[in-house]
Design a protein around this motif. Structure first.
Motif, PDB file in Angstrom:
ATOM      1  N   ASP A   8      31.680 -49.564 -23.373  1.00 16.13           N
ATOM      2  CA  ASP A   8      31.748 -49.461 -21.699  1.00 16.13           C
ATOM      3  C   ASP A   8      33.334 -48.580 -20.915  1.00 16.13           C
ATOM      4  OD1 ASP A   8      32.378 -51.908 -22.748  1.00 16.13           O
ATOM      5  OD2 ASP A   8      32.300 -52.293 -20.382  1.00 16.13           O
ATOM      6  N   HIS A   9      34.049 -48.243 -22.123  1.00 14.59           N
ATOM      7  CA  HIS A   9      35.253 -47.937 -21.665  1.00 14.59           C
ATOM      8  C   HIS A   9      35.819 -46.782 -22.872  1.00 14.59           C
ATOM      9  CE1 HIS A   9      36.751 -51.258 -19.532  1.00 14.59           C
ATOM     10  NE2 HIS A   9      36.244 -52.580 -20.489  1.00 14.59           N
ATOM     11  N   PRO A  10      35.812 -45.209 -21.527  1.00 12.89           N
ATOM     12  CA  PRO A  10      36.388 -44.372 -22.144  1.00 12.89           C
ATOM     13  C   PRO A  10      37.328 -44.328 -23.531  1.00 12.89           C
ATOM     14  CG  PRO A  10      35.679 -44.063 -20.192  1.00 12.89           C
ATOM     15  CD  PRO A  10      36.017 -45.945 -20.211  1.00 12.89           C
ATOM     16  N   LYS A  11      38.527 -45.031 -23.107  1.00 12.27           N
ATOM     17  CA  LYS A  11      39.364 -45.618 -23.910  1.00 12.27           C
ATOM     18  C   LYS A  11      39.313 -45.892 -25.143  1.00 12.27           C
ATOM     19  CE  LYS A  11      40.652 -49.708 -22.941  1.00 12.27           C
ATOM     20  NZ  LYS A  11      41.954 -51.069 -23.092  1.00 12.27           N
ATOM     21  N   ILE A  21      29.101 -43.159 -27.294  1.00  2.21           N
ATOM     22  CA  ILE A  21      27.918 -42.732 -26.543  1.00  2.21           C
ATOM     23  C   ILE A  21      28.897 -44.039 -25.118  1.00  2.21           C
ATOM     24  CG2 ILE A  21      25.936 -43.952 -26.232  1.00  2.21           C
ATOM     25  CD1 ILE A  21      25.039 -43.032 -28.716  1.00  2.21           C
ATOM     26  N   LEU A  22      28.600 -43.904 -24.076  1.00  2.51           N
ATOM     27  CA  LEU A  22      29.305 -44.262 -22.633  1.00  2.51           C
ATOM     28  C   LEU A  22      28.012 -45.009 -22.086  1.00  2.51           C
ATOM     29  CD1 LEU A  22      31.710 -45.072 -21.381  1.00  2.51           C
ATOM     30  CD2 LEU A  22      31.513 -43.379 -20.115  1.00  2.51           C
ATOM     31  N   PHE A  23      28.365 -46.652 -22.084  1.00  4.27           N
ATOM     32  CA  PHE A  23      27.467 -47.515 -21.733  1.00  4.27           C
ATOM     33  C   PHE A  23      27.720 -48.013 -20.050  1.00  4.27           C
ATOM     34  CE2 PHE A  23      24.991 -50.888 -20.142  1.00  4.27           C
ATOM     35  CZ  PHE A  23      23.714 -50.981 -21.160  1.00  4.27           C
ATOM     36  N   VAL A  71      33.434 -41.501 -14.235  1.00  2.00           N
ATOM     37  CA  VAL A  71      33.609 -41.185 -15.802  1.00  2.00           C
ATOM     38  C   VAL A  71      33.157 -39.941 -15.561  1.00  2.00           C
ATOM     39  CG1 VAL A  71      34.802 -41.227 -17.895  1.00  2.00           C
ATOM     40  CG2 VAL A  71      35.350 -42.992 -16.312  1.00  2.00           C
ATOM     41  N   PRO A  72      33.613 -38.775 -16.311  1.00  3.11           N
ATOM     42  CA  PRO A  72      33.543 -37.441 -16.397  1.00  3.11           C
ATOM     43  C   PRO A  72      32.776 -37.772 -17.734  1.00  3.11           C
ATOM     44  CG  PRO A  72      35.273 -36.712 -15.909  1.00  3.11           C
ATOM     45  CD  PRO A  72      35.111 -38.647 -16.052  1.00  3.11           C
ATOM     46  N   ASP A  73      30.906 -37.528 -17.482  1.00  5.16           N
ATOM     47  CA  ASP A  73      29.892 -37.569 -18.503  1.00  5.16           C
ATOM     48  C   ASP A  73      30.648 -36.184 -20.341  1.00  5.16           C
ATOM     49  OD1 ASP A  73      29.163 -38.913 -17.123  1.00  5.16           O
ATOM     50  OD2 ASP A  73      27.213 -38.330 -17.391  1.00  5.16           O
ATOM     51  N   GLU A  74      31.039 -35.277 -19.717  1.00  4.17           N
ATOM     52  CA  GLU A  74      31.594 -34.060 -20.994  1.00  4.17           C
ATOM     53  C   GLU A  74      30.916 -34.775 -21.635  1.00  4.17           C
ATOM     54  OE1 GLU A  74      35.646 -33.976 -18.198  1.00  4.17           O
ATOM     55  OE2 GLU A  74      33.659 -33.905 -18.230  1.00  4.17           O
ATOM     56  N   ASN A  75      32.588 -36.030 -22.868  1.00  3.69           N
ATOM     57  CA  ASN A  75      33.457 -35.971 -23.642  1.00  3.69           C
ATOM     58  C   ASN A  75      31.858 -37.637 -24.552  1.00  3.69           C
ATOM     59  OD1 ASN A  75      35.440 -34.485 -23.802  1.00  3.69           O
ATOM     60  ND2 ASN A  75      36.205 -36.122 -22.599  1.00  3.69           N
ATOM     61  N   TYR A  76      30.979 -37.652 -23.329  1.00  2.00           N
ATOM     62  CA  TYR A  76      29.947 -38.472 -24.293  1.00  2.00           C
ATOM     63  C   TYR A  76      28.713 -38.152 -23.502  1.00  2.00           C
ATOM     64  CZ  TYR A  76      34.688 -40.627 -22.771  1.00  2.00           C
ATOM     65  OH  TYR A  76      35.776 -40.583 -22.809  1.00  2.00           O
ATOM     66  N   GLN A  77      27.949 -39.076 -24.377  1.00  2.00           N
ATOM     67  CA  GLN A  77      26.476 -39.463 -24.441  1.00  2.00           C
ATOM     68  C   GLN A  77      26.753 -40.298 -23.265  1.00  2.00           C
ATOM     69  OE1 GLN A  77      23.802 -39.072 -27.051  1.00  2.00           O
ATOM     70  NE2 GLN A  77      22.064 -40.373 -25.593  1.00  2.00           N
ATOM     71  N   VAL A 125      23.819 -43.573 -21.435  1.00  2.00           N
ATOM     72  CA  VAL A 125      22.979 -44.521 -21.741  1.00  2.00           C
ATOM     73  C   VAL A 125      23.266 -45.626 -20.124  1.00  2.00           C
ATOM     74  CG1 VAL A 125      22.538 -43.748 -23.553  1.00  2.00           C
ATOM     75  CG2 VAL A 125      23.978 -45.848 -23.030  1.00  2.00           C
ATOM     76  N   SER A 126      22.441 -45.835 -19.819  1.00  2.00           N
ATOM     77  CA  SER A 126      22.358 -46.851 -18.354  1.00  2.00           C
ATOM     78  C   SER A 126      21.663 -47.985 -18.873  1.00  2.00           C
ATOM     79  CB  SER A 126      22.033 -45.883 -17.000  1.00  2.00           C
ATOM     80  OG  SER A 126      22.888 -45.154 -17.014  1.00  2.00           O
ATOM     81  N   SER A 127      20.575 -48.236 -19.927  1.00  2.00           N
ATOM     82  CA  SER A 127      20.030 -49.539 -20.325  1.00  2.00           C
ATOM     83  C   SER A 127      20.304 -49.359 -21.696  1.00  2.00           C
ATOM     84  CB  SER A 127      18.619 -49.522 -19.407  1.00  2.00           C
ATOM     85  OG  SER A 127      17.567 -48.691 -20.083  1.00  2.00           O
TER      86      SER A 127
END
Length: 113
Positions: free
Chosen positions: A78-81, A91-93, A101-107, A109-111
């Motif tokens: 959950d932390h982009p860093k 995968i960014l939760f 946080v912009p999504d271009e570097n991550y997929q 997910v919200s659940s």
């Protein structure tokens, strides 16, 4: 975060037990926590994992200071860093602190479903 019991009383994210159990049946799942920033959290986090995720063994738990030395195919965080230097699929939760946080570097997910 520095008070006793803070990490031990953390709520379980909806569907995370079923989601992690599903993944651990199919893959080599490791739980990586940057726990050494809060030394009291080490024991609390291990107890919490043992209680809520009994299918995760002590051999699958990595408590560290930084996650940039972790190698693997997929990292969910959950932390982009923590995802920046990861060379596998990132995968960014979604959590309140990363909503914008912009999504271009991550997929994203919200659940756990």
């Amino acid at each position: 975060m520095r008070s006793s019991g803070f990490f031990r009383r953390a709520p379980v994210i909806a569907n995370s037990i079923e989601g992690l159990e599903y993944l651990s049946d199919k893959y080599n799942v490791l739980i990586v926590s940057s726990a050494t920033e809060f030394p009291a959290s080490l024991h609390e986090k291990q107890e919490w994992l043992n209680e809520h995720y009994p299918f995760i063994t002590w051999k699958q738990m990595i408590f560290c200071g930084r996650k940039d030395s972790i190698k693997g195919d997929i990292m969910i965080d959950d932390h982009p860093k923590n995802l920046l230097s990861f060379t596998g699929k990132r995968i960014l939760f979604t959590q309140p602190h990363n909503m914008y946080v912009p999504d271009e570097n991550y997929q994203r997910v919200s659940s756990w479903k």
